[in-house]
Enzyme design. Structure first.
Site, mmCIF file in Angstrom:
data_model
loop_
_atom_site.group_PDB
_atom_site.id
_atom_site.type_symbol
_atom_site.label_atom_id
_atom_site.label_comp_id
_atom_site.label_asym_id
_atom_site.label_seq_id
_atom_site.Cartn_x
_atom_site.Cartn_y
_atom_site.Cartn_z
ATOM 1 C CE LYS A 18 44.138 44.161 33.786
ATOM 2 N NZ LYS A 18 42.693 44.092 33.493
ATOM 3 N NE ARG A 94 42.007 47.552 38.236
ATOM 4 C CZ ARG A 94 42.405 46.301 38.031
ATOM 5 N NH1 ARG A 94 43.610 45.936 38.347
ATOM 6 N NH2 ARG A 94 41.578 45.420 37.496
ATOM 7 N NE ARG A 133 38.207 35.767 35.734
ATOM 8 C CZ ARG A 133 39.003 36.845 35.717
ATOM 9 N NH1 ARG A 133 40.242 36.730 35.264
ATOM 10 N NH2 ARG A 133 38.571 38.013 36.134
ATOM 11 N NE ARG A 139 38.502 37.412 40.125
ATOM 12 C CZ ARG A 139 39.315 38.101 39.349
ATOM 13 N NH1 ARG A 139 40.369 37.503 38.799
ATOM 14 N NH2 ARG A 139 39.100 39.378 39.116
ATOM 15 N NE ARG A 151 35.919 43.089 37.765
ATOM 16 C CZ ARG A 151 36.174 41.840 37.399
ATOM 17 N NH1 ARG A 151 35.223 40.918 37.442
ATOM 18 N NH2 ARG A 151 37.363 41.502 36.985
HETATM 19 P P1 B4P Z 1 42.134 38.111 32.293
HETATM 20 O O1 B4P Z 1 41.750 39.073 31.228
HETATM 21 O O2 B4P Z 1 43.499 37.537 32.190
HETATM 22 O O3 B4P Z 1 41.834 38.848 33.663
HETATM 23 P P2 B4P Z 1 42.516 40.229 34.048
HETATM 24 O O4 B4P Z 1 42.141 41.303 33.067
HETATM 25 O O5 B4P Z 1 43.985 40.010 34.235
HETATM 26 O O6 B4P Z 1 42.047 40.501 35.476
HETATM 27 P P3 B4P Z 1 40.883 41.393 36.045
HETATM 28 O O7 B4P Z 1 40.955 42.807 35.524
HETATM 29 O O8 B4P Z 1 39.627 40.636 35.854
HETATM 30 O O9 B4P Z 1 41.152 41.405 37.582
HETATM 31 P P4 B4P Z 1 42.344 41.912 38.526
HETATM 32 O O10 B4P Z 1 42.851 40.687 39.159
HETATM 33 O O11 B4P Z 1 43.376 42.791 37.880
HETATM 34 O O12 B4P Z 1 41.146 36.941 32.252
HETATM 35 C C1 B4P Z 1 39.784 37.076 31.962
HETATM 36 C C2 B4P Z 1 39.201 35.831 31.319
HETATM 37 O O13 B4P Z 1 39.324 35.945 29.905
HETATM 38 C C3 B4P Z 1 39.900 34.523 31.700
HETATM 39 O O14 B4P Z 1 38.930 33.560 31.917
HETATM 40 C C4 B4P Z 1 40.751 34.188 30.494
HETATM 41 O O15 B4P Z 1 40.946 32.819 30.302
HETATM 42 C C5 B4P Z 1 39.928 34.772 29.368
HETATM 43 N N1 B4P Z 1 40.718 35.203 28.210
HETATM 44 C C6 B4P Z 1 41.901 35.857 28.234
HETATM 45 N N2 B4P Z 1 42.336 36.103 26.962
HETATM 46 C C7 B4P Z 1 41.371 35.583 26.124
HETATM 47 C C8 B4P Z 1 41.226 35.514 24.700
HETATM 48 N N3 B4P Z 1 42.124 36.033 23.861
HETATM 49 N N4 B4P Z 1 40.101 34.932 24.209
HETATM 50 C C9 B4P Z 1 39.168 34.405 25.033
HETATM 51 N N5 B4P Z 1 39.252 34.429 26.382
HETATM 52 C C10 B4P Z 1 40.347 35.012 26.927
HETATM 53 O O16 B4P Z 1 41.566 42.867 39.571
HETATM 54 C C11 B4P Z 1 40.485 42.406 40.357
HETATM 55 C C12 B4P Z 1 40.044 43.487 41.350
HETATM 56 O O17 B4P Z 1 41.124 43.766 42.275
HETATM 57 C C13 B4P Z 1 39.700 44.876 40.792
HETATM 58 O O18 B4P Z 1 38.367 44.957 40.328
HETATM 59 C C14 B4P Z 1 39.953 45.774 42.042
HETATM 60 O O19 B4P Z 1 38.891 45.706 42.964
HETATM 61 C C15 B4P Z 1 41.165 45.141 42.680
HETATM 62 N N6 B4P Z 1 42.423 45.747 42.217
HETATM 63 C C16 B4P Z 1 43.410 45.099 41.514
HETATM 64 N N7 B4P Z 1 44.417 45.943 41.230
HETATM 65 C C17 B4P Z 1 44.071 47.153 41.760
HETATM 66 C C18 B4P Z 1 44.690 48.446 41.777
HETATM 67 N N8 B4P Z 1 45.870 48.653 41.185
HETATM 68 N N9 B4P Z 1 44.046 49.471 42.401
HETATM 69 C C19 B4P Z 1 42.871 49.276 43.013
HETATM 70 N N10 B4P Z 1 42.222 48.095 43.025
HETATM 71 C C20 B4P Z 1 42.807 47.031 42.404
#
Ligand code: B4P
Length: 196
Positions: A18, A94, A133, A139, A151
């Site tokens: 995302k 979420r 990561r 993190r 998660r």
């Molecule tokens: P991403 O995949 O980009 O990470 P993310 O889903 O955006 O974020 P995530 O869900 O982990 O955390 P968030 O900050 O929203 O990256 C993951 C990895 O994969 C990276 O290393 C990237 O390089 C790699 N990658 C990406 N695409 C790839 C591909 N095609 N091939 C290979 N590798 C790839 O949330 C964190 C925490 O914040 C939550 O657990 C919660 O506690 C809180 N939170 C956030 N929003 C909230 C909400 N709305 N309500 C309540 N709590 C919330």
């Protein structure tokens, strides 16, 4: 009359790409990228009261209370710059309560969600990505497999239903989220181009 804004949600389990993809989509379509995860990590870094409250939940892989994140998004929508073409919401909504609030907040500005881009990635791939990561991100929620699996469990219980909520509005486009980052970006751009 002004053109309606393009309001996108990038949706998917933790580690589905995302954040990675939202940055590119925001640039391509001149959207404001709103990541609740990034906003919360900013609050933690600045050691605010909100950040201290959020950290305990985030470190365990649990969701931060709805009122906290909804308030943050409300401020961002209210204080938006006038030259953007819309928003890309990343990691929000979420829960169903967050989705209903977002619909209401946008409706207050005569806006609506244009499209929900749902990234599909298998569970083992997600665990591998987040552990990778975690090696250098610092993190706590990426540091061990048990927290990552929690998660994913929280995602299935609380966030999965958000996709059904938008499916009922016929707004969801499912995109394969495994493979080359650039080809996924291109598939997302193709899907968005249909609604612009
Ligand atoms: P991403 O995949 O980009 O990470 P993310 O889903 O955006 O974020 P995530 O869900 O982990 O955390 P968030 O900050 O929203 O990256 C993951 C990895 O994969 C990276 O290393 C990237 O390089 C790699 N990658 C990406 N695409 C790839 C591909 N095609 N091939 C290979 N590798 C790839 O949330 C964190 C925490 O914040 C939550 O657990 C919660 O506690 C809180 N939170 C956030 N929003 C909230 C909400 N709305 N309500 C309540 N709590 C919330």
């Amino acid at each position: 009359m002004n053109n309606p804004l393009l309001n996108l949600i990038i949706f998917g389990p933790p580690g589905s790409g995302k954040g990675t993809q939202a940055v590119k989509i925001a640039q391509q379509f001149n959207l404001k990228h709103l990541s609740t995860g990034d906003l919360l990590r900013g609050q933690i870094k600045n050691e605010t009261k909100l950040g201290l409250e959020a950290k305990a939940f985030m470190d365990q892989g649990e969701l931060v209370p709805d009122t906290v994140v909804i308030g943050m998004i409300q401020d961002e929508i209210k204080n938006r710059a006038t030259d953007i073409h819309g928003f890309i919401f990343d990691g929000f909504p979420r829960t169903i309560a967050q989705a209903e609030s977002l619909d209401n907040m946008l409706a207050a500005h005569n806006e609506t969600i244009s499209l929900v881009l749902s990234l599909k990635v298998g569970e083992e791939e997600i665990v591998d990505r987040l552990l990778a990561r975690g090696k250098d991100s610092g993190r706590a929620d990426d540091a061990d497999e048990a927290t990552i699996r929690n998660r994913i469990k929280v995602y299935h219980e609380k966030t999965g239903p958000v996709e059904d909520y938008y499916n009922k509005q016929s707004k969801v486009d499912a995109i394969a989220g495994e493979g080359e980052i650039q080809s996924i970006t291109e598939a997302l751009i193709d899907a968005i181009t249909v609604v612009v």
